[in-house]
Scaffold this active site. Structure first.
Site, mmCIF file in Angstrom:
data_model
loop_
_atom_site.group_PDB
_atom_site.id
_atom_site.type_symbol
_atom_site.label_atom_id
_atom_site.label_comp_id
_atom_site.label_asym_id
_atom_site.label_seq_id
_atom_site.Cartn_x
_atom_site.Cartn_y
_atom_site.Cartn_z
ATOM 1 N N THR A 155 0.864 -1.179 0.000
ATOM 2 C CA THR A 155 0.000 0.000 0.000
ATOM 3 C C THR A 155 0.905 1.235 0.000
ATOM 4 O O THR A 155 2.037 1.151 0.445
ATOM 5 C CB THR A 155 -0.853 -0.079 1.292
ATOM 6 O OG1 THR A 155 -2.088 -0.638 0.989
ATOM 7 C CG2 THR A 155 -1.030 1.234 1.968
ATOM 8 N N ARG A 182 -15.291 -4.739 1.765
ATOM 9 C CA ARG A 182 -14.497 -4.471 2.977
ATOM 10 C C ARG A 182 -13.846 -3.077 2.874
ATOM 11 O O ARG A 182 -13.367 -2.667 1.836
ATOM 12 C CB ARG A 182 -13.423 -5.545 3.095
ATOM 13 C CG ARG A 182 -12.451 -5.356 4.261
ATOM 14 C CD ARG A 182 -11.166 -4.702 3.810
ATOM 15 N NE ARG A 182 -10.157 -4.682 4.865
ATOM 16 C CZ ARG A 182 -9.005 -4.041 4.778
ATOM 17 N NH1 ARG A 182 -8.705 -3.374 3.676
ATOM 18 N NH2 ARG A 182 -8.142 -4.051 5.764
ATOM 19 N N VAL A 183 -13.823 -2.360 4.004
ATOM 20 C CA VAL A 183 -13.179 -1.043 4.045
ATOM 21 C C VAL A 183 -12.058 -1.085 5.071
ATOM 22 O O VAL A 183 -12.263 -1.539 6.202
ATOM 23 C CB VAL A 183 -14.188 0.062 4.446
ATOM 24 C CG1 VAL A 183 -13.516 1.427 4.425
ATOM 25 C CG2 VAL A 183 -15.396 0.039 3.524
ATOM 26 N N GLY A 184 -10.876 -0.636 4.679
ATOM 27 C CA GLY A 184 -9.739 -0.584 5.595
ATOM 28 C C GLY A 184 -9.588 0.790 6.220
ATOM 29 O O GLY A 184 -10.522 1.606 6.265
ATOM 30 N N ASP A 185 -8.393 1.073 6.711
ATOM 31 C CA ASP A 185 -8.115 2.325 7.424
ATOM 32 C C ASP A 185 -7.814 3.500 6.503
ATOM 33 O O ASP A 185 -7.896 4.662 6.922
ATOM 34 C CB ASP A 185 -6.889 2.123 8.319
ATOM 35 C CG ASP A 185 -5.683 1.687 7.481
ATOM 36 O OD1 ASP A 185 -5.731 0.576 6.916
ATOM 37 O OD2 ASP A 185 -4.720 2.467 7.351
ATOM 38 N N THR A 204 0.157 2.275 7.391
ATOM 39 C CA THR A 204 -0.009 1.067 6.584
ATOM 40 C C THR A 204 -0.040 -0.134 7.526
ATOM 41 O O THR A 204 0.468 -0.059 8.638
ATOM 42 C CB THR A 204 1.128 0.908 5.544
ATOM 43 O OG1 THR A 204 1.086 -0.404 4.981
ATOM 44 C CG2 THR A 204 2.510 1.112 6.151
ATOM 45 N N GLY A 205 -0.652 -1.210 7.063
ATOM 46 C CA GLY A 205 -0.745 -2.409 7.891
ATOM 47 C C GLY A 205 -2.158 -2.956 7.846
ATOM 48 O O GLY A 205 -2.963 -2.552 7.012
ATOM 49 N N GLY A 207 -5.641 -3.048 8.200
ATOM 50 C CA GLY A 207 -6.563 -1.938 8.393
ATOM 51 C C GLY A 207 -7.501 -2.118 9.563
ATOM 52 O O GLY A 207 -7.818 -1.155 10.276
#
Ligand code: ASP
Length: 266
Positions: A155, A182-185, A204-205, A207
């Site tokens: 990312t 799906r939604v990450g950070d 990053t990582g 989420g």
């Protein structure tokens, strides 16, 4: 002084540092700090080494849905699960600057991009198809995708500080395995990204873990002891986590795994 710091995702190889230094040195010549971070993220979205824009990972159903965000001066824009565009970060900027909203998701985000003149673009690659096979194997073994099977690398993020004015940008294809929707950070202020009071950060990582911790806001609150607090958060974590940014004039690069990063100043 103009400074910019980039990351290529936690888990990405340090061998990409030279490439990211180059993208950082190109980007620093673009207008203001927002222009610089958007330019830097676009370079990385167009580079197949990274999981953003072209080269994004596929969801378990084979689709590509991307998240991106920009932040400056207490203003914010993001796109969530956008499809069929080349540069989600540019659309996030347009959401911030030209729409009445700060976040657009799904079909609404894609439609907005088309109306803004972004051509229909398929970001899928052979690398993403290969990664999809691997992530389907993990998902089959464990229906909750529990760790360490989950992969989250490549990312991209950037934070620029031009004479104390800070901007940040992030873009991702997401982690894998990952369900459609799906939604990450990445598109969530205070989780993956934050610019506030002379502090700017791009994370990053995994989420889900970054959102649970509100990682960017948490580190902002602990900015007077950033390195020590980072150690407490990340060193014993079972999750991959990384951040880059500025604490006033001082840049930082912190990660609990390898993380490609770049830096330039002028
Ligand atoms: N944070 C991103 C996400 O969870 C993935 C990553 O940073 O590699 O969507």
């Amino acid at each position: 002084m103009r400074q910019i710091v980039l990351h290529g995702g936690v888990g990405s190889s340090d061998e990409l540092n030279g490439l990211l230094d180059k993208y950082a040195s190109y980007s620093i010549n673009y207008g203001g700090p927002l222009d610089a971070v958007v330019a830097a993220v676009k370079y990385m979205e167009d580079d197949l080494n990274f999981n953003a824009g072209t080269g994004s990972v596929m969801r378990l159903d084979g689709s590509i849905q991307m998240d991106a965000s920009v932040m400056i001066d207490e203003n914010f824009g993001s796109v969530i699960n956008i499809e069929f565009v080349k540069n989600p970060v540019q659309v996030a900027r347009e959401v911030m600057e030209t729409s009445p909203h700060v976040m657009l998701c799904g079909d609404g985000a894609t439609k907005f991009a088309m109306e803004k003149g972004h051509p229909h673009y398929d970001p899928s690659t052979d690398r993403a198809r290969k990664r999809l096979e691997d992530s389907r194997v993990v998902a089959t073994k464990d229906s909750r995708f529990l760790y360490p099977g989950i992969q989250s690398v490549d990312t991209v993020g950037a934070v620029a500080n031009f004479d104390g004015k800070i901007a940040a940008a992030l873009s991702t294809g997401g982690s894998s395995p990952m369900m459609r929707g799906r939604v990450g950070d990445t598109p969530i202020p205070g989780s993956g990204i934050l610019v506030k009071d002379g502090f700017g950060i791009a994370a990053t990582g995994i989420g889900e873990e970054i959102i649970r911790r509100q990682l960017s806001y948490d580190l902002y609150c602990k900015r007077d002891r950033l390195e020590e607090e980072w150690k407490l958060i990340a060193e014993n974590s079972q999750f991959s986590l990384g951040v880059v940014g500025f604490n006033r004039e001082k840049s930082f690069v912190l990660a609990n795994k390898s993380m490609a990063h770049g830096y330039a100043k002028a």
